[in-house]
Design an enzyme around this catalytic site. Structure first.
Site, PDB file in Angstrom:
ATOM      1  CD1 TRP A  48      -1.158  -1.012  19.259  1.00  0.00           C
ATOM      2  CD2 TRP A  48      -2.988  -2.168  20.017  1.00  0.00           C
ATOM      3  NE1 TRP A  48      -0.870  -1.153  20.652  1.00  0.00           N
ATOM      4  CE2 TRP A  48      -1.866  -1.927  20.866  1.00  0.00           C
ATOM      5  CE3 TRP A  48      -4.029  -2.768  20.189  1.00  0.00           C
ATOM      6  CZ2 TRP A  48      -2.237  -2.526  22.237  1.00  0.00           C
ATOM      7  CZ3 TRP A  48      -4.286  -3.414  21.524  1.00  0.00           C
ATOM      8  CH2 TRP A  48      -3.458  -3.257  22.417  1.00  0.00           C
TER       9      TRP A  48
ATOM     10  CB  ILE B  73     -10.853  -8.416   8.845  1.00  0.00           C
ATOM     11  CG1 ILE B  73     -11.163  -7.058   7.922  1.00  0.00           C
ATOM     12  CG2 ILE B  73     -11.822  -9.491   8.470  1.00  0.00           C
ATOM     13  CD1 ILE B  73     -10.950  -7.082   6.757  1.00  0.00           C
TER      14      ILE B  73
ATOM     15  CG  HIS C 102      -4.406  -9.851  16.886  1.00  0.00           C
ATOM     16  ND1 HIS C 102      -3.348  -9.387  17.737  1.00  0.00           N
ATOM     17  CD2 HIS C 102      -4.620  -8.855  15.658  1.00  0.00           C
ATOM     18  CE1 HIS C 102      -2.767  -8.086  17.021  1.00  0.00           C
ATOM     19  NE2 HIS C 102      -3.651  -7.876  15.909  1.00  0.00           N
TER      20      HIS C 102
END
Length: 156
Positions: free
Chosen positions: A60, A85, A91
């Protein structure tokens, strides 16, 4: 009149300055991507003095650090490495999508190659495979792309 062909060449790697930007999250995978990228740059003649490694907490945060690295005018390319992953929540989609989008924006705004070597996998096994086992090392592939792009942009 002949058609002019412009390509980036891999044998001119020693002329570039490379930043490798690493998201530490999922470090058990990302460390292997980093090793692959550094090894590839060095094998293609890049001096250790022309390689800088910067660490961010995760994928991020990679775009904002890439933006700062690009603005420094110290590098000819940025290689972003990380691993997102998939889990049981959405998310993954947000992080993977925004990371890729952000890195692309940095590349376009800075006119600097920002290579997306961030793995986005459905499982830990897939991530491990892509970090140096069955499916090659995507960090190494990202370094090759960076070398080619540096030389391509210099040739234009």
């Amino acid at each position: 009149m002949a058609i002019r062909r412009i390509e980036g060449l891999l044998h001119l790697a020693s002329e570039g300055r490379y930043a490798i930007l690493v998201g530490r999250f999922n470090s058990f995978v990302v460390e292997h991507l980093l090793e692959g990228a550094i090894d590839t740059l060095k094998r293609h003649g890049v001096s250790e003095d022309n390689i800088t490694v910067a660490y961010a907490p995760g994928a991020w945060e990679l775009p904002i650090v890439a933006k700062k690295l690009a603005a420094s005018d110290k590098f000819d390319a940025i290689i972003a490495l990380g691993a997102v992953i998939r889990g049981s929540t959405p998310h993954f989609d947000f992080v993977a999508g925004e990371c890729a989008k952000g890195l692309g924006v940095v590349a376009l705004e800075s006119s600097l190659p920002v290579i997306n070597g961030v793995l986005t996998t459905d499982s830990i096994e897939q991530a491990i495979e892509r970090s140096g086992t069955k499916a090659g090392n995507k960090g190494s592939e990202a370094a090759l792309t960076a070398i080619e792009m540096v030389n391509l942009l210099k040739a234009i």
